[in-house]
Design a protein around this motif. Structure first.
Motif, PDB file in Angstrom:
ATOM      1  N   ASP A 175      50.200  41.304  23.444  1.00  0.00           N
ATOM      2  CA  ASP A 175      51.580  41.537  23.004  1.00  0.00           C
ATOM      3  C   ASP A 175      52.174  40.350  22.265  1.00  0.00           C
ATOM      4  N   LEU A 176      51.609  39.159  22.455  1.00  0.00           N
ATOM      5  CA  LEU A 176      52.139  37.993  21.749  1.00  0.00           C
ATOM      6  C   LEU A 176      51.188  37.531  20.656  1.00  0.00           C
ATOM      7  N   GLY A 177      50.190  38.352  20.331  1.00  0.00           N
ATOM      8  CA  GLY A 177      49.260  37.998  19.266  1.00  0.00           C
ATOM      9  C   GLY A 177      48.185  37.024  19.682  1.00  0.00           C
ATOM     10  N   ARG A 178      48.010  36.823  20.993  1.00  0.00           N
ATOM     11  CA  ARG A 178      46.946  35.929  21.449  1.00  0.00           C
ATOM     12  C   ARG A 178      45.625  36.688  21.500  1.00  0.00           C
ATOM     13  N   ASP A 179      44.532  35.952  21.284  1.00  0.00           N
ATOM     14  CA  ASP A 179      43.225  36.589  21.261  1.00  0.00           C
ATOM     15  C   ASP A 179      42.884  37.129  22.652  1.00  0.00           C
ATOM     16  N   HIS A 180      42.592  38.406  22.711  1.00  0.00           N
ATOM     17  CA  HIS A 180      42.423  39.050  24.008  1.00  0.00           C
ATOM     18  C   HIS A 180      41.136  38.611  24.692  1.00  0.00           C
ATOM     19  N   LEU A 181      40.060  38.475  23.903  1.00  0.00           N
ATOM     20  CA  LEU A 181      38.790  38.038  24.478  1.00  0.00           C
ATOM     21  C   LEU A 181      38.943  36.656  25.117  1.00  0.00           C
ATOM     22  N   PHE A 215      49.146  43.263  19.301  1.00  0.00           N
ATOM     23  CA  PHE A 215      48.511  44.546  19.617  1.00  0.00           C
ATOM     24  C   PHE A 215      47.431  44.955  18.627  1.00  0.00           C
ATOM     25  N   LEU A 216      46.702  43.963  18.059  1.00  0.00           N
ATOM     26  CA  LEU A 216      45.581  44.348  17.210  1.00  0.00           C
ATOM     27  C   LEU A 216      44.542  45.045  18.083  1.00  0.00           C
ATOM     28  N   PRO A 217      43.917  46.099  17.560  1.00  0.00           N
ATOM     29  CA  PRO A 217      42.965  46.851  18.381  1.00  0.00           C
ATOM     30  C   PRO A 217      41.627  46.122  18.517  1.00  0.00           C
ATOM     31  N   ILE A 218      40.784  46.653  19.384  1.00  0.00           N
ATOM     32  CA  ILE A 218      39.436  46.109  19.550  1.00  0.00           C
ATOM     33  C   ILE A 218      38.707  46.178  18.210  1.00  0.00           C
ATOM     34  N   GLY A 219      38.043  45.089  17.846  1.00  0.00           N
ATOM     35  CA  GLY A 219      37.283  45.083  16.599  1.00  0.00           C
ATOM     36  C   GLY A 219      38.081  44.598  15.403  1.00  0.00           C
ATOM     37  N   ALA A 220      39.312  44.160  15.618  1.00  0.00           N
ATOM     38  CA  ALA A 220      40.097  43.645  14.499  1.00  0.00           C
ATOM     39  C   ALA A 220      39.433  42.367  13.974  1.00  0.00           C
TER      40      ALA A 220
END
Lengths: 303, 585, 366
Positions: free
Chosen positions: A88-94, A74-79
């Motif tokens: 939720d599993l720490g995968r890169d959202h982009l 759940f790192l926010p946008i721009g981390a």
């Protein structure tokens, strides 16, 4: 439905025109001036390019769409290291959005192309030849359209447990009825036109007539239907995902990412917003493009 | 037509009764209020305790019909009502056991009546037994038929006989310590209104409109697809305050797991039972909530197929002799299973898949169980050791493609076979999808390639039952009260292709024997029995037919307006007769 | 007219068989099957499953299953000497589960005799379960249709008349937006907005609109008449109508543009009928004619499309019911819903055609 009827209207108008060539040129000229449609085309182009280039982009950024990290969920946008944060599993959202784009866009595009090819070929042949085949196809259409599409899809999805490829086939095989009706009606009127009648008189084969004389006149219908169908199919995939019968995770699609993120809007709103936004923008662009092309081909419109 | 008229009449009657009760109560009376609980699943299928098999139906029948035996909710064990102040309401007071431990004589209370005034008698219990027997013949759709002892088996009930109006005798197939659990399923129904011809039970009109009941609530109305309402039954005999404090209870359908939490947070629902783990932080942060968490009774696991998946065999033949199961090329070797258990970071999975709302399992019993082995530490995450163990078992990445291949030393795999296998779980389950994704990624780091697929639940059950899978992630839910017996899950008798629950084909003679001995401890003292279960857990941590994951923590939450909310593990409503809802001033 | 209707109805017969055979084939092809779904649990023995399968008849060959569903099974296995035990059978074995005893005589009447069978899961008569939910679905469907038409039609007409104006562009973009938003997303957002976000912002301690359900959660007294619970209809109607508004406005706009280019309209305009009023007076009525063809598909669309809305808003309708049944492989329920919607659609089409002919004198029945 509405678009198809509207398309039919437009093509009734087309009969009045003299030469197909000039209308296409006129349409292109109109399109170039239609800023809304151009923006939509550009945005869609960029999204498609990004999705196609997903492997290169993720390599370039040094991220992966499968690498999990329980310490960085759940790192926010721009981390740092994750432009659009992590899931939720720490995968890169982009990375996941890009790869999901590949799936969603290709499901939409290929399924629409499939249903369109079925629809156009059935429509032309039944419209041109009529007879038993026409009756049978009409019966098939009546049958398929009497069952709510969603139920039909649900039942078929339950049978097939869809992957991207089976979903493409299913959606393609179920989506052709409207196009067939439209093309059939159009062919019926085109086959009575003078140039078709005379082509027949000098002994042109039916295949030649269908390909050379009729098909080109269906160009605008085909493009419009394609644009709108792709959009609709992307939405259908999302709806199926919500009902648990879309593309199965861990293979990402915008639909299943959105569904999966439903419960996360307080933990990581970007996980809900981003896939939803991408679906929305893509479909919006496709519909705008469809509308734009229709208007461009509309002979009643003033210049 | 007939039913709906009756429906209406009974509704009117209940309203009238409620109105009559109201002035009486005014002196030290019920504070009132209505509990509204969200029902995430479908409608209850029935309100008959004989037929009820789904969660929603049981939720309602438990409020309407009396229990046979008392449970002490603080310890989750069956106890005689007599002499146990915490014991729950039940029709049986006490029991005597014969010398060989197979015949129990139950003594019923004489002061309990059905809502139409008829006393609750032994005939009501025997009727349920008859229905269970008829169920085994396929005449009645009841889940109770499992308590009927199958010929030649050591578990189950052979016969139930009424001795007099308030005494009955139950004959068990053996003196197993868990016998009482089977008896507890015989929850009485008002046999004086139930059909004499048992085949009529399936369509009995009271199934959907129970007019004769005997518990905290009586039936209100059922609006299909919407809700079931229950009304306080002021004739409830065991009310702690002398009356039922609430006005009623509503079980309201809310089929979306997010909406159910939103409705609760907004105060539209007063209680949620086990909300989605992703939303629990929101509930904890909510000032208007009272929250109760407990180590849960639902546990997820990753199961290995130990036997040859191309040739599934039953565990035992018709004479009870073991059948050779063959070996799974990868998981037949216990060292491989042990390596995988060390390569999976369960704590990280608990954090990510259930947001920390889980308790680590060390073996096959849940941490909440009375037989749980507290001294046994969980297997530690240790990828280096896992790699070593895999190398020792004959697996090495010779071609450098990142995936291990079998060498000549591998026990059951042909040399050169890549370490690739399929992992299934059911679709639509976010938690298990997350578990599978994490396992896939973690195992890829020790050179194991997992093809993780989520598939339709029914398809998965088919594959599981046919024993043709490599691995799968699924879950079990322990019954209440807890029963640590492993016959169904891990003994060869339950390894039946096409239906048995021991689908991993686990067969360990020592384990099976310990499981048997734990059932027949003279006197059935829990502490003595637990010793056997401790040894079994030690074996299971070595043998690993499953990778032990975690039990998902349970959570109950109620609005602060709800008075009396004081749950025990898996017992949300044990004291609901004392609950009330403060109306907003 | 009567002849025409009769012919359409007759044409519906092959369609009916097409729909039912197709649905049956698809459903029974689904993996797992209802028996696995109904008997998941460690307590179920293989014999129990056999018995259940025999009782449900799901192990019979497909044509037999279909026949049973269509015509019943009271003629397939019956008791000729009146002792209550089946002694004769046709097409199916007397003893289906192989336990040495005949199964009970068939009691099913079949769909053609009005018997939709019993739900596998609920073990209840399917017809009555459908009956319990039809009203809710029609209530929601009708109000969404009404809202869709009453907002979509005026927007479409005005947009066409003022073609190229800001209003036209804005409503077209809005229409596309409405179609492009995933329904469950919109539903959830609205629930949160009216249920918690707005009340919190306004300092209220209860939701502005109910967050789901069709009727208030009262203990007794059933569901009040519709005017007593309008607030429950607002959000789901709106969500369901967004798509309809978008479709109708686009459709009417196209139809209106078409009418406006007709000669008689141009003539009317050139004859000095001033301003835009002529478009509204003469044009709109003609533009609405093709709307009649919309009835049939609108019914199917609303029924099918309502499944997600009904789930999000806890609405006790047929769509949600059918989706749950598909998941549980409860064939009789799925089949019944499919039939009912198909018949409704068929009638809708016929009604459309008749309406169309009544409004538009150019069309003749022949």
């Amino acid at each position: 439905m509405a678009t198809q009827t509207a398309v039919a209207k437009l093509n009734v108008k087309n009969e009045e025109r003299s030469a197909g060539e000039s209308l296409t040129k006129l349409a292109l000229r109109r399109l170039r001036r239609d800023r809304l449609t151009l923006v939509a085309l550009t945005v869609l182009g960029i999204l498609t390019l990004l999705s196609v280039g997903a492997p290169f982009i993720t390599d370039l950024l040094g991220v992966s769409y499968t690498r999990t990290n329980a310490d960085a969920t759940f790192l926010p946008i721009g981390a740092p290291g994750h432009i659009l944060g992590t899931d939720d599993l720490g995968r890169d959202h982009l990375a996941r959005l890009l790869f999901a784009g590949q799936v969603s866009l290709s499901v939409g595009f290929l399924a629409a192309a499939l249903s369109l090819s079925i629809g156009v070929s059935l429509g032309i042949t039944t419209g041109y030849f009529g007879g038993v085949m026409d009756d049978f196809v009409n019966w098939l259409i009546a049958t398929l359209t009497s069952i709510p599409q969603l139920f039909l899809l649900l039942i078929v999805a339950a049978v097939l447990s869809p992957t991207a490829s089976t979903l493409i086939i299913v959606l393609g095989l179920l989506g052709w009825t409207g196009t067939t009706r439209l093309v059939r009606g159009e062919t019926l009127s085109l086959r009575e036109r003078e140039y078709v009648v005379s082509a027949r008189a000098i002994g042109a084969s039916p295949i030649r007539i269908m390909f050379v004389h009729i098909l080109p006149n269906l160009f605008s219908i085909i493009v419009i239907t394609l644009a709108i169908d792709i959009g609709t199919l992307i939405l259908v995939e999302a709806a199926l995902s919500f009902l648990g019968l879309g593309i199965k995770p861990p293979e990402p699609s915008w639909g299943n990412m959105l569904t999966n993120a439903q419960t996360f809007f307080t933990k990581g709103a970007h996980l809900v917003v981003m896939p939803g936004l991408l679906i929305f923008i893509t479909v919006l662009c496709l519909y705008v493009i469809g509308d734009g092309i229709r208007d461009a081909f509309d002979p009643t419109a003033k210049d | 037509m007939k039913i709906s008229t009756k429906f209406l009449l009974s509704g009117v009657l209940v309203v009238v009764l409620a109105l009559m009760a109201a002035p009486l109560a005014a002196q030290d009376g019920p504070e009132g209020g209505v509990i509204i609980e969200g029902n995430l699943g479908g409608d209850p299928a029935t309100f008959s305790p004989i037929i009820a098999s789904d969660t929603a139906s049981s939720r309602i029948t438990e409020f309407l019909f009396p229990d046979l035996l008392s449970v002490d909710p603080s310890q989750a064990i069956i106890v005689p009502r007599e002499g146990n102040p915490l014991a729950s309401s039940a029709v049986v007071d006490s029991w005597d056991i014969n010398e060989d431990g197979t015949v129990y004589t139950f003594n019923m209370r004489q002061d309990m009546v059905w809502s139409d005034g008829t006393p609750i008698t032994s005939a009501d219990v025997v009727y349920v037994w008859d229905a269970a027997v008829a169920g085994q013949e396929g005449i009645v759709d009841t889940p109770l038929s499992f308590i009927v002892a199958a010929p030649g088996e050591e578990t189950g009930i052979l016969d139930v006989q009424a001795v007099d109006d308030f005494t009955f005798e139950v004959t068990f197939a053996s003196s197993a310590c868990d016998a009482l659990f089977d008896a507890a399923s015989l929850e009485p129904v008002p046999s004086h209104i139930y059909p004499e011809d048992l085949s009529l039970i399936n369509d009995f009109e009271e199934n959907l409109n129970p007019t004769v009941t005997a518990n905290v609530f009586s039936f209100g109305e059922f609006r299909p697809g919407e809700q079931v309402s229950l009304l306080a039954d002021q004739n409830y005999i065991d009310a702690d305050l002398g009356f039922v404090n609430l006005d009623g209870y509503i079980y309201r359908n809310v089929p979306d797991l997010n909406v159910i939490v939103e409705q609760y947070l907004a105060g539209e629902l007063s209680v949620v039972d086990n909300p989605n783990v992703a939303r629990r932080a929101d509930i904890r942060a909510d000032e208007g909530s009272q929250v109760y968490s407990y180590p849960g009774d639902r546990w997820d696991y990753l199961a290995f197929n130990l036997a040859d998946p191309t040739n599934p065999q039953n565990g035992l033949d018709a004479d009870g002799n073991a059948i050779d199961q063959g070996n799974h090329p990868l998981f037949g070797d216990v060292r491989v299973r042990q390596a995988i258990a060390r390569a999976i970071n369960v704590d990280a999975i608990i954090d990510a898949a259930v947001f920390g709302e889980g308790s680590r399992m060390t073996a096959h019993l849940i941490p909440a169980s009375w037989a749980y082995h507290t001294e046994l530490p969980p297997i530690a995450f240790d990828p280096e050791m896992a790699a070593e163990m895999l190398a020792e078992a004959g697996w090495a990445d010779a071609d450098g493609n990142g995936v291990l291949e079998a060498t000549e030393d591998a026990l059951y795999a042909d040399a050169g076979t890549e370490f690739v296998f399929t992992l299934y779980t059911n679709e639509g389950n976010t938690r298990r999808t997350a578990m599978g994704t994490l396992v896939q990624d973690q195992l890829s780091q020790v050179g194991i390639q997992v093809d993780f697929q989520t598939i339709d639940f029914n398809t998965l059950l088919d594959i599981m039952d046919s024993q043709t899978f490599d691995t799968l992630i699924l879950g079990w839910r322990n019954g209440y009260p807890d029963r640590p017996d492993s016959t169904q899950l891990f003994t060869p008798a339950s390894d039946v292709v096409g239906s048995g629950s021991n689908f991993t084909s686990f067969n360990n003679a020592e384990f099976t024997s310990l499981n048997e001995q734990a059932q027949f401890v003279p006197g059935c003292d829990p502490a003595e029995r637990a010793e056997f279960y401790f040894q079994m857990q030690e074996i299971m941590q070595e043998e690993l037919p499953y990778v032990w994951m975690f039990a998902q923590d349970g959570m109950y939450a109620a609005r602060t307006e709800v008075n009396g909310f004081d749950p025990f593990p898996a017992q949300l409503y044990w004291n609901i007769d004392t609950w009330s809802v403060r109306s907003a001033e | 007219m009567v002849k025409y209707t009769l012919r359409r109805l007759l044409q519906g017969i092959p369609t009916f068989f097409g729909i039912t055979i197709l649905s049956y084939l698809l459903m029974t092809a689904a993996p797992g099957g209802p028996v696995a779904a109904l008997t998941f649990g460690p307590n179920v023995s293989p014999q129990d499953r056999q018995q259940l399968a025999a009782r449900l008849g799901v192990n019979d060959p497909l044509p037999i299953q279909y026949l049973r569903w269509l015509l019943g099974d009271d003629w397939m296995r019956w008791d000729s000497d009146g002792d209550g035990i089946a002694d004769s059978s046709f097409l199916i074995p007397l003893d289906a589960d192989g336990d040495g005893e005949p199964e009970p005589p068939g009691v099913r009447q079949g769909v053609l005799r009005g018997d939709f069978g019993r739900s596998f899961f609920y073990r209840r008569d399917v017809a009555s379960m459908i009956g319990e939910r039809v009203a809710a679905t029609m209530e929601l469907g009708a109000s969404a249709l009404l809202l869709g038409l009453s907002v979509g039609v005026p927007i479409g007409i005005v947009a066409a008349v003022t073609r190229g104006s800001r209003f036209d562009t804005a409503t077209r973009v809005m229409a596309v937006m409405f179609q492009a938003i995933p329904v469950f997303w919109l539903g959830l957002l609205l629930i949160m907005l009216f249920g918690s976000a707005l009340p919190r912002a306004l300092g209220l301690d209860s939701p502005i609109l109910p967050m789901g359900g069709r009727c208030p959660p009262v203990l007794i007294g059933g569901c009040p008449p519709i005017y007593g619970r309008i607030e429950y209809l607002i959000l789901p109607t709106f969500v369901l109508a967004t798509g309809a508004i978008a479709i109708y406005s686009r459709y009417i706009r196209a139809s209106m543009l078409d009418v406006m280019s007709q000669d008689y309209m141009r003539t009317a305009h050139s004859k000095g009928l001033k301003g835009r009023s002529v478009w509204f007076r003469h044009g709109a009525r003609n533009a609405l004619i093709p709307l009649a063809t919309f009835l049939g598909p609108a019914i199917t669309g609303l029924l099918g499309g309502a499944a997600i809305t009904e789930t999000i808003f806890s609405w006790p309708g047929l769509g949600r019911f059918a989706v749950e049944a598909v998941r549980a492989q409860d064939f009789p329920i799925v089949m019944a819903v499919v039939i009912i919607t198909a018949i409704a659609t068929l009638l809708g089409y016929i009604l459309s055609d008749i309406l169309y002919a009544l409004i538009d004198p150019r069309i003749r029945f022949d």
